[in-house]
Scaffold this motif. Sequence first.
Motif, PDB file in Angstrom:
ATOM      1  N   VAL A 180      65.509  43.336 107.548  1.00 34.69           N
ATOM      2  CA  VAL A 180      66.181  43.612 106.273  1.00 34.69           C
ATOM      3  C   VAL A 180      65.118  43.882 105.203  1.00 34.69           C
ATOM      4  O   VAL A 180      64.222  43.058 105.005  1.00 34.69           O
ATOM      5  CB  VAL A 180      67.056  42.408 105.850  1.00 34.69           C
ATOM      6  N   PRO A 181      65.188  45.034 104.517  1.00 29.73           N
ATOM      7  CA  PRO A 181      64.213  45.319 103.458  1.00 29.73           C
ATOM      8  C   PRO A 181      64.451  44.428 102.236  1.00 29.73           C
ATOM      9  O   PRO A 181      65.578  44.002 101.971  1.00 29.73           O
ATOM     10  CB  PRO A 181      64.458  46.791 103.126  1.00 29.73           C
ATOM     11  N   TYR A 182      63.374  44.165 101.507  1.00 32.63           N
ATOM     12  CA  TYR A 182      63.493  43.405 100.257  1.00 32.63           C
ATOM     13  C   TYR A 182      62.347  43.749  99.326  1.00 32.63           C
ATOM     14  O   TYR A 182      61.336  44.305  99.730  1.00 32.63           O
ATOM     15  CB  TYR A 182      63.537  41.904 100.530  1.00 32.63           C
ATOM     16  N   GLN A 183      62.545  43.391  98.054  1.00 31.59           N
ATOM     17  CA  GLN A 183      61.512  43.478  97.027  1.00 31.59           C
ATOM     18  C   GLN A 183      61.595  42.217  96.192  1.00 31.59           C
ATOM     19  O   GLN A 183      62.661  41.621  96.053  1.00 31.59           O
ATOM     20  CB  GLN A 183      61.740  44.677  96.111  1.00 31.59           C
ATOM     21  N   GLY A 184      60.492  41.834  95.635  1.00 31.59           N
ATOM     22  CA  GLY A 184      60.474  40.677  94.751  1.00 31.59           C
ATOM     23  C   GLY A 184      59.093  40.510  94.143  1.00 31.59           C
ATOM     24  O   GLY A 184      58.136  41.179  94.547  1.00 31.59           O
ATOM     25  N   ASP A 185      59.020  39.637  93.171  1.00 28.46           N
ATOM     26  CA  ASP A 185      57.744  39.334  92.549  1.00 28.46           C
ATOM     27  C   ASP A 185      57.278  37.957  92.980  1.00 28.46           C
ATOM     28  O   ASP A 185      58.087  37.012  93.054  1.00 28.46           O
ATOM     29  CB  ASP A 185      57.864  39.367  91.019  1.00 28.46           C
TER      30      ASP A 185
END
Length: 187
Positions: free
Chosen positions: A175-180
């Motif tokens: 599952v793709p994700y983005q975050g800081d």
Amino acid sequence: MNQTRLPSMLSLAAAVATVVTLSACTSMAPHASFSQTSLPDTVKVPSGHMVAMETHATGELTYECKDKANMPGQVEWTFVGPKATLADRHGKAVGTYSGPPATWQATDGSKVSGTQVAVAPSGPGNIPFQLVKANPAVNPGAMMGISYIQRVALQGGAAPATGCSADTRGQRTVVPYQGDYIFYKAV
């Protein structure tokens, strides 16, 4: 050249130089440090720590369809591990995030792992906010002295809501994700 026009031309040149100088300074100014005010209290870093580095992660989380613990005959998507690239606020790659165990490694070779302290919901379809207490860093570099790591500004990454059944036990999904990831040091 007319002597009366010279002072006004010099004033104009000085004003233009001031505007150019101020514009250059503004573009070089550092970003304001990350603010925790909008985060749930459970994932806020304790006082006595300051932001050392801010990164943006782009990557994927792997899940496996496995038996639920202590629930015979039931299955669920279980987190296997992350794989992401960490970039600074200008988009330059500065490290990686992988696991298990969860490990943040800077391009200078320094790295840190940690122990999860808390999580809090961050919205439908997103993995939760997270607070991690860092272990001592391995190798000198950017990760030296990191005390806490916060995961914020999340998009995606949650385990699928469907697709895991007794028939699909053992299958994996990515599952793709983005975050800081915000890194803190003690003051």
